[in-house]
Design an enzyme around this catalytic site. Structure first.
Site, PDB file in Angstrom:
ATOM      1  N   THR A 180       2.162 -19.010 -12.232  1.00 26.06           N
ATOM      2  CA  THR A 180       3.202 -18.439 -11.364  1.00 26.06           C
ATOM      3  C   THR A 180       4.110 -17.445 -12.096  1.00 26.06           C
ATOM      4  O   THR A 180       4.463 -17.643 -13.255  1.00 26.06           O
ATOM      5  CB  THR A 180       4.062 -19.586 -10.784  1.00 26.06           C
ATOM      6  OG1 THR A 180       3.204 -20.494 -10.115  1.00 26.06           O
ATOM      7  CG2 THR A 180       5.119 -19.078  -9.824  1.00 26.06           C
ATOM      8  N   ALA A 239       4.790 -13.461  -8.149  1.00 29.81           N
ATOM      9  CA  ALA A 239       3.476 -14.026  -7.826  1.00 29.81           C
ATOM     10  C   ALA A 239       3.561 -15.544  -7.725  1.00 29.81           C
ATOM     11  O   ALA A 239       3.365 -16.250  -8.713  1.00 29.81           O
ATOM     12  CB  ALA A 239       2.459 -13.618  -8.897  1.00 29.81           C
ATOM     13  N   GLY A 240       3.922 -16.034  -6.529  1.00 37.01           N
ATOM     14  CA  GLY A 240       3.997 -17.474  -6.286  1.00 37.01           C
ATOM     15  C   GLY A 240       2.812 -17.883  -5.417  1.00 37.01           C
ATOM     16  O   GLY A 240       1.728 -18.193  -5.922  1.00 37.01           O
ATOM     17  N   SER A 241       3.007 -17.821  -4.103  1.00 34.79           N
ATOM     18  CA  SER A 241       1.891 -18.110  -3.194  1.00 34.79           C
ATOM     19  C   SER A 241       0.772 -17.092  -3.354  1.00 34.79           C
ATOM     20  O   SER A 241      -0.370 -17.355  -2.994  1.00 34.79           O
ATOM     21  CB  SER A 241       2.380 -18.083  -1.741  1.00 34.79           C
ATOM     22  OG  SER A 241       3.335 -19.089  -1.538  1.00 34.79           O
ATOM     23  N   SER A 257       5.245 -26.266 -15.575  1.00 38.70           N
ATOM     24  CA  SER A 257       5.462 -27.679 -15.910  1.00 38.70           C
ATOM     25  C   SER A 257       5.059 -27.961 -17.359  1.00 38.70           C
ATOM     26  O   SER A 257       4.060 -27.419 -17.843  1.00 38.70           O
ATOM     27  CB  SER A 257       4.629 -28.583 -14.996  1.00 38.70           C
ATOM     28  OG  SER A 257       4.963 -28.363 -13.658  1.00 38.70           O
ATOM     29  N   ARG A 309      -5.061 -30.253  -6.413  1.00 41.44           N
ATOM     30  CA  ARG A 309      -4.439 -30.665  -5.134  1.00 41.44           C
ATOM     31  C   ARG A 309      -4.740 -32.123  -4.819  1.00 41.44           C
ATOM     32  O   ARG A 309      -3.937 -32.809  -4.184  1.00 41.44           O
ATOM     33  CB  ARG A 309      -4.911 -29.751  -4.007  1.00 41.44           C
ATOM     34  CG  ARG A 309      -4.186 -28.443  -4.083  1.00 41.44           C
ATOM     35  CD  ARG A 309      -4.700 -27.360  -3.182  1.00 41.44           C
ATOM     36  NE  ARG A 309      -3.987 -26.150  -3.557  1.00 41.44           N
ATOM     37  CZ  ARG A 309      -4.498 -24.933  -3.603  1.00 41.44           C
ATOM     38  NH1 ARG A 309      -5.754 -24.733  -3.254  1.00 41.44           N
ATOM     39  NH2 ARG A 309      -3.763 -23.914  -3.985  1.00 41.44           N
ATOM     40  N   GLY A 312      23.015 -46.470   4.375  1.00 42.15           N
ATOM     41  CA  GLY A 312      23.847 -45.893   3.311  1.00 42.15           C
ATOM     42  C   GLY A 312      23.392 -46.300   1.918  1.00 42.15           C
ATOM     43  O   GLY A 312      23.516 -45.523   0.966  1.00 42.15           O
ATOM     44  N   GLU A 361       1.511 -26.308  -6.443  1.00 45.22           N
ATOM     45  CA  GLU A 361       0.043 -26.230  -6.298  1.00 45.22           C
ATOM     46  C   GLU A 361      -0.341 -25.802  -4.880  1.00 45.22           C
ATOM     47  O   GLU A 361      -1.323 -26.280  -4.296  1.00 45.22           O
ATOM     48  CB  GLU A 361      -0.622 -27.534  -6.744  1.00 45.22           C
ATOM     49  CG  GLU A 361      -0.391 -27.712  -8.239  1.00 45.22           C
ATOM     50  CD  GLU A 361      -1.306 -28.682  -8.961  1.00 45.22           C
ATOM     51  OE1 GLU A 361      -2.404 -28.935  -8.465  1.00 45.22           O
ATOM     52  OE2 GLU A 361      -0.897 -29.140 -10.025  1.00 45.22           O
ATOM     53  N   THR A 366       1.923 -24.248  -1.305  1.00 46.95           N
ATOM     54  CA  THR A 366       2.797 -24.829  -0.277  1.00 46.95           C
ATOM     55  C   THR A 366       1.952 -25.331   0.905  1.00 46.95           C
ATOM     56  O   THR A 366       0.767 -24.992   1.023  1.00 46.95           O
ATOM     57  CB  THR A 366       3.774 -23.763   0.264  1.00 46.95           C
ATOM     58  OG1 THR A 366       2.988 -22.716   0.864  1.00 46.95           O
ATOM     59  CG2 THR A 366       4.645 -23.162  -0.832  1.00 46.95           C
TER      60      THR A 366
HETATM   61  C1  LIG Z   1       8.862 -28.235 -10.050  1.00 44.96           C
HETATM   62  C2  LIG Z   1       7.831 -27.147 -10.005  1.00 44.96           C
HETATM   63  C3  LIG Z   1       6.772 -27.186 -10.894  1.00 44.96           C
HETATM   64  C4  LIG Z   1       5.813 -26.162 -10.890  1.00 44.96           C
HETATM   65  N1  LIG Z   1       4.803 -26.179 -11.818  1.00 44.96           N
HETATM   66  C5  LIG Z   1       3.983 -25.103 -11.914  1.00 44.96           C
HETATM   67  C6  LIG Z   1       3.042 -25.009 -12.990  1.00 44.96           C
HETATM   68  O1  LIG Z   1       2.911 -25.932 -13.814  1.00 44.96           O
HETATM   69  N2  LIG Z   1       2.275 -23.892 -13.083  1.00 44.96           N
HETATM   70  C7  LIG Z   1       2.377 -22.867 -12.205  1.00 44.96           C
HETATM   71  O2  LIG Z   1       1.668 -21.881 -12.366  1.00 44.96           O
HETATM   72  N3  LIG Z   1       3.264 -22.923 -11.171  1.00 44.96           N
HETATM   73  C8  LIG Z   1       4.067 -24.016 -11.013  1.00 44.96           C
HETATM   74  N4  LIG Z   1       4.985 -24.075  -9.998  1.00 44.96           N
HETATM   75  C9  LIG Z   1       5.068 -22.964  -9.043  1.00 44.96           C
HETATM   76  C10 LIG Z   1       4.605 -23.319  -7.637  1.00 44.96           C
HETATM   77  O3  LIG Z   1       3.211 -23.466  -7.603  1.00 44.96           O
HETATM   78  C11 LIG Z   1       5.130 -22.234  -6.686  1.00 44.96           C
HETATM   79  O4  LIG Z   1       6.534 -22.431  -6.589  1.00 44.96           O
HETATM   80  C12 LIG Z   1       4.495 -22.297  -5.308  1.00 44.96           C
HETATM   81  O5  LIG Z   1       3.148 -21.925  -5.366  1.00 44.96           O
HETATM   82  C13 LIG Z   1       5.212 -21.411  -4.291  1.00 44.96           C
HETATM   83  O6  LIG Z   1       5.478 -20.130  -4.802  1.00 44.96           O
HETATM   84  P1  LIG Z   1       6.975 -19.536  -4.674  1.00 44.96           P
HETATM   85  O7  LIG Z   1       7.894 -20.570  -5.161  1.00 44.96           O
HETATM   86  O8  LIG Z   1       6.991 -18.208  -5.311  1.00 44.96           O
HETATM   87  O9  LIG Z   1       7.211 -19.397  -3.109  1.00 44.96           O
HETATM   88  P2  LIG Z   1       6.808 -18.113  -2.205  1.00 44.96           P
HETATM   89  O10 LIG Z   1       5.400 -17.734  -2.458  1.00 44.96           O
HETATM   90  O11 LIG Z   1       7.853 -17.074  -2.353  1.00 44.96           O
HETATM   91  O12 LIG Z   1       6.897 -18.743  -0.763  1.00 44.96           O
HETATM   92  C14 LIG Z   1       8.119 -18.866  -0.042  1.00 44.96           C
HETATM   93  C15 LIG Z   1       7.807 -19.368   1.360  1.00 44.96           C
HETATM   94  O13 LIG Z   1       6.965 -18.405   2.045  1.00 44.96           O
HETATM   95  C16 LIG Z   1       5.803 -19.053   2.503  1.00 44.96           C
HETATM   96  N5  LIG Z   1       4.662 -18.132   2.428  1.00 44.96           N
HETATM   97  C17 LIG Z   1       4.309 -17.304   1.422  1.00 44.96           C
HETATM   98  N6  LIG Z   1       3.200 -16.623   1.710  1.00 44.96           N
HETATM   99  C18 LIG Z   1       2.834 -17.039   2.958  1.00 44.96           C
HETATM  100  C19 LIG Z   1       1.740 -16.722   3.831  1.00 44.96           C
HETATM  101  N7  LIG Z   1       0.805 -15.836   3.482  1.00 44.96           N
HETATM  102  N8  LIG Z   1       1.673 -17.340   5.026  1.00 44.96           N
HETATM  103  C20 LIG Z   1       2.632 -18.248   5.393  1.00 44.96           C
HETATM  104  N9  LIG Z   1       3.681 -18.584   4.621  1.00 44.96           N
HETATM  105  C21 LIG Z   1       3.763 -17.987   3.428  1.00 44.96           C
HETATM  106  C22 LIG Z   1       5.611 -20.242   1.550  1.00 44.96           C
HETATM  107  O14 LIG Z   1       4.796 -21.243   2.135  1.00 44.96           O
HETATM  108  C23 LIG Z   1       7.037 -20.685   1.366  1.00 44.96           C
HETATM  109  O15 LIG Z   1       7.430 -21.463   2.462  1.00 44.96           O
HETATM  110  C24 LIG Z   1       5.921 -25.110  -9.953  1.00 44.96           C
HETATM  111  C25 LIG Z   1       6.974 -25.096  -9.049  1.00 44.96           C
HETATM  112  C26 LIG Z   1       7.931 -26.084  -9.074  1.00 44.96           C
HETATM  113  C27 LIG Z   1       9.084 -26.026  -8.088  1.00 44.96           C
END
Ligand SMILES: Cc1cc2nc3c(=O)[nH]c(=O)nc-3n(C[C@H](O)[C@H](O)[C@H](O)COP(=O)(O)OP(=O)(O)OC[C@H]3O[C@@H](n4cnc5c(N)ncnc54)[C@H](O)[C@@H]3O)c2cc1C
Length: 382
Positions: free
Chosen positions: A128, A132-134, A160, A246, A343, A366, A368
């Site tokens: 991540t 570059a999240g999702s 992590s 997953r 409570g 991993e 959303t």
């Molecule tokens: C505690 C924690 C541990 C983690 N550990 C790791 C790790 O070890 N390695 C690693 O690489 N990552 C890790 N992550 C990252 C995690 O995988 C990402 O936070 C997750 O994939 C979501 O990405 P984002 O937070 O950028 O959310 P975003 O991608 O910005 O998403 C925001 C919202 O938009 C929605 N969304 C986005 N695109 C779409 C779409 N095409 N259609 C519908 N809805 C959409 C999402 O579902 C979400 O509700 C960790 C995160 C946390 C919080």
């Protein structure tokens, strides 16, 4: 059809359940409140000694070779006691597995045994980035060939276990002109490689016992032989490995949900209001019935995905369905468990408030829940 576990699966499940009760549960609240990483590291070491760090890894590399069904069962039992320890174990298993799946023989010999034996406290999975999240294919961290090495530059976030991992799988763009997702490669990075730094630990809602950090690469020198899998094939490797991960996250969530419901059930039998245990109220009974039904359905989805993985059948859709359903069912179970405790559930005198915080992220990391739906729908419509 046969819903029975094998004798071996039952023995390992029982071993995990007893270990979780005896070793993890008594220290889980302290780990959550103090974030004392020594407690976590002790837990991880003991788990490695039990063979739980390479559950799907071949015994030749120090693993147990027990497979994905056992992995799911173990994550559920550990998840009942301590989510921070469980997520670290799950990711470490993923790292060992991805090296086994696509690494060269040298990489397997070098990095898998220390992951399985506990010589490395953990493995870490660096995908991540802020942009570059999702959509991990939008990553910007780059890797450019330089003699016998690659030079990595960029940032990762939310990674992590970064503070105590012995090895990181890190994804970077190796061909910036390629189509999206086609020019990314995976590298194995050691924390001592020059130019690599672990940044700040995020302040999170839950899972306080495990750290979640930024990674910084400034001309980080990685030997060419540490490319994991084929050059420019990294995105496919990440997608394949995340499907297995997953099952781990869903199974852990199931464990948290079950622990919350078990606690709430016992509480409901003892809490007297209106001159009777609250368990006599149909409102409470329906919450218990609905939640246990959902959690049981989650268990079956998880085991089916794991079974297909063990049979080397395609299991990505099943893993996404299982993760989606299990993590949402577990979130609902923790929500309702708190409702049943009233409570008291909101205080730190009982473990429900920790479960409630710890479970929340399972439907985010991993992939959303929305991304799981997207994967499932794409597979249905292809
Ligand atoms: C505690 C924690 C541990 C983690 N550990 C790791 C790790 O070890 N390695 C690693 O690489 N990552 C890790 N992550 C990252 C995690 O995988 C990402 O936070 C997750 O994939 C979501 O990405 P984002 O937070 O950028 O959310 P975003 O991608 O910005 O998403 C925001 C919202 O938009 C929605 N969304 C986005 N695109 C779409 C779409 N095409 N259609 C519908 N809805 C959409 C999402 O579902 C979400 O509700 C960790 C995160 C946390 C919080």
């Amino acid at each position: 059809m046969n819903f029975e576990l094998t004798e071996e699966q039952k023995i390992i499940q029982d071993m995990a359940a007893k270990f979780a009760k005896r070793e993890l549960e008594p220290v889980a609240a302290e780990l959550d409140q103090t974030k004392n990483r020594d407690i976590l590291k002790k837990n991880l070491k003991k788990l490695a000694e039990l063979g739980f760090m390479g559950l799907s890894v071949d015994p030749d590399y120090g693993g147990t070779g027990a497979g994905a069904v056992v992995f799911s069962l173990v994550m559920t039992e550990l998840g009942r006691a301590c989510a921070s320890t469980t997520v670290t174990t799950s990711v470490t298993n993923m790292v060992a597995e991805v090296i086994q799946a696509v690494g060269t023989e040298e990489l397997k010999q070098k990095y898998i045994p220390p992951l399985c034996s506990g010589e490395y406290a953990a493995g870490s999975f660096g995908l991540t980035e802020t942009c570059a999240g999702s959509d991990p294919a939008a990553m910007r961290t780059s890797a450019v060939a330089d003699g016998n090495d690659y030079l990595l530059n960029g940032h990762k976030i939310f990674i992590s276990s970064a503070e105590y991992a012995g090895v990181f799988v890190v994804w970077a763009v190796t061909d910036k002109d390629a189509a999206k997702g086609r020019g990314i490669s995976a590298f194995l990075v050691e924390p001592v490689f020059p130019g690599f730094k672990v940044g700040k630990d995020e302040k999170k809602l839950g899972q306080h016992g495990s750290c979640t950090n930024e990674l910084i690469f400034e001309d980080c020198r990685v030997p060419r032989e540490n490319i994991l899998g084929k050059l420019n094939d990294g995105f496919r490797i990440a997608v394949a490995e995340l499907a297995g991960g997953r099952i781990g996250v869903g199974s852990m969530a199931l464990g948290i949900g079950l622990a919350a419901m078990d606690f709430a059930t016992n509480y409901a039998k003892e809490r007297i209001q209106f001159d009777a245990p609250i368990a006599r109220q149909q409102a409470i009974q329906w919450m218990l019935a609905d939640n246990y039904t959902r959690l049981e359905a989650a268990r079956l989805l998880l085991l089916r995905a794991a079974f297909k993985k063990d049979q080397q059948q395609p299991f990505s859709r099943e893993a996404s369905m299982a993760k989606l359903f299990a993590t949402e069912a577990a979130n609902k179970a923790c929500y309702d468990a708190m409702q049943i405790l009233g409570g008291y559930g909101y205080t730190q005198d009982f473990p429900i408030e920790r479960f409630y915080r710890d479970v929340r992220v399972t439907s985010i990391y991993e992939g959303t829940s929305e991304i799981q739906r997207l994967i499932i729908a794409r597979d249905l419509l292809k």
